[in-house]
Every structure is written in structure tokens, then in C-alpha cells.
Design an enzyme around this catalytic site. Structure first.
Site, PDB file in Angstrom:
ATOM      1  N   CYS A  94       0.174  -1.557   0.111  1.00 21.37           N
ATOM      2  CA  CYS A  94      -0.498   0.107   0.430  1.00 21.37           C
ATOM      3  C   CYS A  94       0.574   1.687  -0.172  1.00 21.37           C
ATOM      4  CB  CYS A  94      -0.859   0.013   1.357  1.00 21.37           C
ATOM      5  SG  CYS A  94      -2.462   1.202   1.011  1.00 21.37           S
ATOM      6  N   HIS A 195      -3.674  -5.967   1.970  1.00 19.40           N
ATOM      7  CA  HIS A 195      -3.169  -6.447   3.102  1.00 19.40           C
ATOM      8  C   HIS A 195      -3.714  -7.488   3.745  1.00 19.40           C
ATOM      9  CE1 HIS A 195      -1.887  -1.860   4.454  1.00 19.40           C
ATOM     10  NE2 HIS A 195      -3.701  -1.885   3.105  1.00 19.40           N
TER      11      HIS A 195
END
Length: 242
Positions: A94, A195
Site C-alpha cells: 500500500c 493487506h
């Protein structure tokens, strides 16, 4: 890899460690120890220099301001770039993924230089935010099965000629460009929006990094019972709600 131990470097846990991304280093460490490998784990805070002698470097996600601060600090510290030049493996998630690219949008809405370790650049999407479970088919050259994770980002990451997509999404937004790509990779540098943490849901990704560090094509088998159950549950749930 050093003669004595596999060196895992967890970069900036004080700034980049949202959505359980710390779990990535825990899973890589565990998977290595299951194969009888000695592991030296180094947690590098943002006021410390990044060592150049690591084997695997892991970077997590973070909010916009911590991302800017992390990017500033890493641009001033040549350690990670030198480690890559030495053949080290880097896996970033991310905000960490965006930092590896040429530039990203910071918390002030300004274009901010990244590290240029991946030929990508990130902008900010208008309107819809990519939030929720994601299922993606990885580049077959990586030899890992279907990826499962979750995403929470408004970034749009564009891939240049110097990288390949990490995967193609079947559920979720991925890079946000509308072309179905998710993440990017080149040689031993990897970035993703997944994630989960991604390693807990996809332990063979952790195994891939270990194999690259050891320069081997295979590892001794490990117990995947718990991981396989979690993967099947999350993939089925994501596909059912897509």
C-alpha cells in the site's frame, strides 16, 4: 543471505504498520524457522539507518502523513537502494508500495518523489475508494496460487515499462487503473495493495521471498492446514459478495 542467518528487515514499524502488516514479517520469520533456518529480525524505526546487509526487506502501509514522513526519511537514507543493488528482496504494501515508485500524492495533496525502485507512479482517485476484499491471479512466473487480501486506498498506481503486474484482479480494484492489474514487480522488488496481512492469507508468497533469498527453487514442505482453511474461507466470501 549471510552464512549465519536469514536477515529480515522490517522498515519503519512506527510509521508504516497499518491493517496488520506487521504480520508479514512474523509469517516470513515463522515460515523460515519451520524449515530449520536461523533468522535474524531487525526492526528499523524511522530515526534509524536502514542496514544494507539484509536479505528480505518488508514495508507496510500507513496513513498519508506517516507515508510522507517515511518517504522523506527513506530518500535521505541510501540503505534500501544499496541493499537492492546488492540483490536484496523488497516487499512493500500500500503506502510502502507507492513509496517504492517514482512519485505519489502526499497528505498535502502535493506530488512527492518516491525512491524509484519500481517503475510506477501513483495519483489520487476522485470519488470511489477501493475498500474491501480482493482476489487476484498472480503472474504465473511467480509460482504462487490465487491471492486473497483486502484493500483500503484511494490511490491509483500506474505501471511503466520497467515492471510487470503482480497479479490480475477478479474481485476488487487493485491498482485502480481499470485495467485489472494489481501490484507490480521487477526482479526482487515487489509492491502490492493487499493487506490481510498478505503473508498470513498467502504463505506461499512468504515462501517465494525465502526461496529468492536462498537462491533455491524449492523449500521443504510446511504445514499449511490453517493457512489453507483461511484462504478458502476468504476467497469464497469475496467471490460470493462480488
Amino acid at each position: 543471505m549471510t552464512d549465519s542467518a536469514l536477515r529480515l528487515v522490517w522498515i519503519y514499524p512506527d510509521l508504516l504498520s497499518t491493517y496488520g502488516d506487521r504480520g508479514n514479517v512474523l509469517v516470513v520469520e515463522r515460515r523460515a524457522k519451520q524449515r530449520g533456518l536461523q533468522v535474524e529480525r531487525i526492526d528499523v524505526r524511522s530515526d534509524q539507518a536502514v542496514p544494507t546487509s539484509g536479505d528480505i526487506y518488508l514495508i507496510g502501509g500507513g496513513e498519508d502523513r506517516p507515508q510522507r514522513l517515511a518517504g522523506e526519511r527513506l530518500r535521505q537514507d541510501p540503505g534500501l537502494g544499496r541493499a537492492v543493488e546488492n540483490g536484496a528482496i523488497v516487499f512493500a504494501v500500500c503506502a510502502g508500495y507507492q513509496i517504492l515508485g517514482h512519485e505519489f500524492i502526499d497528505d498535502r495533496g502535493e506530488r512527492t518523489a518516491g525512491l524509484g525502485l519500481l517503475d510506477v507512479w501513483s495519483t489520487r482517485g476522485e470519488g470511489k475508494r477501493n475498500v474491501g476484499d480482493i482476489v487476484a491471479e498472480p503472474d504465473p512466473r511467480l509460482g504462487v496460487p490465487t491471492l486473497t487480501g483486502f484493500e483500503n486506498h484511494q490511490g491509483i498506481t500506474h505501471l511503466g515499462q520497467g515492471v510487470s503486474p503482480l497479479a490480475q484482479v477478479s474481485v476488487g480494484g487493485g491498482n485502480g487503473t481499470g485495467d485489472g492489474t494489481e501490484g507490480a514487480w521487477r526482479d526482487t522488488v515487489f509492491g502490492t495493495y493487499l493487506h490481510g496481512p498478505i503473508m498470513a492469507r498467502n504463505p506461499l508468497v512468504a515462501d517465494l521471498l525465502i526461496k529468492l533469498a536462498l537462491d533455491v527453487s524449492a523449500l521443504p514442505p510446511a504445514d499449511n492446514t490453517w493457512y489453507d482453511a483461511l484462504r478458502a474461507e476468504r476467497i469464497a466470501a469475496a467471490q460470493a459478495t462480488a
